[in-house]
Design an enzyme around this catalytic site. Structure first.
Site, PDB file in Angstrom:
ATOM      1  N   ASN A   1       3.110  14.752 -13.097  1.00 51.75           N
ATOM      2  CA  ASN A   1       3.273  13.572 -13.957  1.00 51.75           C
ATOM      3  C   ASN A   1       4.266  13.791 -15.103  1.00 51.75           C
ATOM      4  O   ASN A   1       4.793  12.833 -15.661  1.00 51.75           O
ATOM      5  CB  ASN A   1       1.933  13.115 -14.551  1.00 51.75           C
ATOM      6  CG  ASN A   1       1.013  12.456 -13.550  1.00 51.75           C
ATOM      7  OD1 ASN A   1      -0.201  12.421 -13.728  1.00 51.75           O
ATOM      8  ND2 ASN A   1       1.575  11.916 -12.466  1.00 51.75           N
ATOM      9  N   ASP A   3      -6.317   6.323  -9.695  1.00 56.70           N
ATOM     10  CA  ASP A   3      -4.984   5.931  -9.236  1.00 56.70           C
ATOM     11  C   ASP A   3      -4.859   4.405  -9.203  1.00 56.70           C
ATOM     12  O   ASP A   3      -5.848   3.709  -8.961  1.00 56.70           O
ATOM     13  CB  ASP A   3      -4.756   6.527  -7.831  1.00 56.70           C
ATOM     14  CG  ASP A   3      -3.294   6.532  -7.445  1.00 56.70           C
ATOM     15  OD1 ASP A   3      -2.437   6.235  -8.304  1.00 56.70           O
ATOM     16  OD2 ASP A   3      -3.005   6.827  -6.273  1.00 56.70           O
TER      17      ASP A   3
HETATM   18  C1  FPP Z   1      -2.457   6.940 -11.859  1.00 60.49           C
HETATM   19  O1  FPP Z   1      -1.972   5.628 -11.788  1.00 60.49           O
HETATM   20  C2  FPP Z   1      -2.972   7.266 -13.170  1.00 60.49           C
HETATM   21  C3  FPP Z   1      -2.447   8.215 -14.006  1.00 60.49           C
HETATM   22  C4  FPP Z   1      -1.257   8.985 -13.674  1.00 60.49           C
HETATM   23  C5  FPP Z   1      -3.021   8.508 -15.299  1.00 60.49           C
HETATM   24  C6  FPP Z   1      -4.459   8.200 -15.490  1.00 60.49           C
HETATM   25  C7  FPP Z   1      -4.644   7.953 -16.914  1.00 60.49           C
HETATM   26  C8  FPP Z   1      -5.521   7.095 -17.485  1.00 60.49           C
HETATM   27  C9  FPP Z   1      -6.520   6.332 -16.743  1.00 60.49           C
HETATM   28  C10 FPP Z   1      -5.510   6.896 -18.942  1.00 60.49           C
HETATM   29  C11 FPP Z   1      -5.694   8.132 -19.735  1.00 60.49           C
HETATM   30  C12 FPP Z   1      -6.884   8.894 -19.354  1.00 60.49           C
HETATM   31  C13 FPP Z   1      -7.802   9.397 -20.196  1.00 60.49           C
HETATM   32  C14 FPP Z   1      -8.897  10.240 -19.664  1.00 60.49           C
HETATM   33  C15 FPP Z   1      -7.787   9.153 -21.636  1.00 60.49           C
HETATM   34  P1  FPP Z   1      -0.450   5.439 -11.384  1.00 60.49           P
HETATM   35  O2  FPP Z   1       0.320   5.280 -12.635  1.00 60.49           O
HETATM   36  O3  FPP Z   1       0.003   6.554 -10.504  1.00 60.49           O
HETATM   37  O4  FPP Z   1      -0.528   4.108 -10.596  1.00 60.49           O
HETATM   38  P2  FPP Z   1       0.429   3.659  -9.391  1.00 60.49           P
HETATM   39  O5  FPP Z   1       0.199   4.624  -8.279  1.00 60.49           O
HETATM   40  O6  FPP Z   1      -0.074   2.287  -9.087  1.00 60.49           O
HETATM   41  O7  FPP Z   1       1.830   3.655  -9.911  1.00 60.49           O
END
Ligand code: FPP
Length: 251
Positions: A67, A19
């Site tokens: 998501n 996250d």
């Molecule tokens: C949360 O950060 C992260 C995600 C929703 C996606 C995670 C994806 C990756 C790390 C890249 C793809 C993964 C792989 C395994 C290829 P957020 O966007 O919710 O952050 P925020 O809470 O700060 O908005």
């Protein structure tokens, strides 16, 4: 040295809620998708480190059912990054004999991701050193619901008797069937929530929360989390004496 590299205290299964990509980008005045792009670097570092240490199961919460509700360009970027990741990492997965596994409703992913995913799953299927599980279009409640539907169907067909159902019968119909439950769950970015991740499987998991945003999470942060885990006393609902008898068993 105590901690993460002490084999006896290593978790068998680490699950991570990655996250903070969006906040990482915002802090730098960048579009959110840049945070996801940098998040891939962290994924690589953690997979590499887990493999080096000999942790047999690593599960990453890469895309939740919720998501799908994000802005279309962000969803598309995440799907594209996932495809790129799979294409680029396949030689590494082969080299290190890592099996790729997926939990969630992977059939909901776009065809251009499914295609590469299916290929990676089948090419790596025979690998036994480590299982890297990606939770994709995953939600814990929906996973439990799908398992309940399977059981209800089997009961309706007379294949299973409702009154004889056990916890193992439920576990065997979850996406994680055959995997050990996570010993350790790590969540980055300072959020203290489970967010519908592995709800059944984390009944007795240890949780480590860190303020570090996912793109900044690397080997050092992973080792710190493992070190914290190694200092926890797992009791599984028993007393301290029962869980850790004086003769010195590890719980
Ligand atoms: C949360 O950060 C992260 C995600 C929703 C996606 C995670 C994806 C990756 C790390 C890249 C793809 C993964 C792989 C395994 C290829 P957020 O966007 O919710 O952050 P925020 O809470 O700060 O908005």
């Amino acid at each position: 040295m105590r901690g993460g590299t002490d084999a006896a205290a290593l978790p068998r299964h680490v699950a991570i809620i990655m996250d903070g990509n969006g906040r990482w980008a915002r802090q730098r005045g960048l579009p959110r998708v840049e945070g996801h792009r940098m998040g891939i670097r962290a994924v690589r570092a953690v997979v590499e480190c887990a493999r080096e240490l000999g942790i047999p199961y690593l599960t990453l919460y890469a895309f939740s059912v919720e998501n799908w509700g994000r802005p279309e360009n962000e969803v598309t970027t995440l799907m594209t990054l996932l495809r790129e990741f799979l294409l680029k990492e396949l030689p590494e997965l082969i080299r290190h004999r890592i099996r790729l596994n997926v939990i969630g409703e992977a059939e909901k992913l776009p065809a251009y991701v499914r295609e590469v995913l299916d290929r990676t799953l089948s090419v790596t299927a025979g690998h036994t050193e480590m299982t890297l599980t990606l939770a994709l279009s995953y939600a814990g409640r929906s996973e439990i619901l799908r398992a309940a539907k399977k059981l209800a169907e089997e009961a309706a067909r007379g294949r299973i008797a409702a009154e004889k159902l056990t916890e193992d019968d439920i576990a065997a119909r979850l996406d994680t069937a055959g995997m050990p439950d996570p010993d350790l769950v790590i969540r980055t970015s300072g959020e203290l929530r489970v967010s519908n991740f592995l709800l059944w499987q984390t009944a007795y998991s240890e949780f480590v929360f860190t303020d570090v945003l996912w793109p900044d999470f690397g080997k050092a942060e992973f080792l710190l989390a493992l070190d914290e885990y190694s200092r926890r006393h797992r009791r599984f609902g028993l007393t301290e004496e029962q869980a850790e008898p004086p003769s010195g068993g590890i719980s």
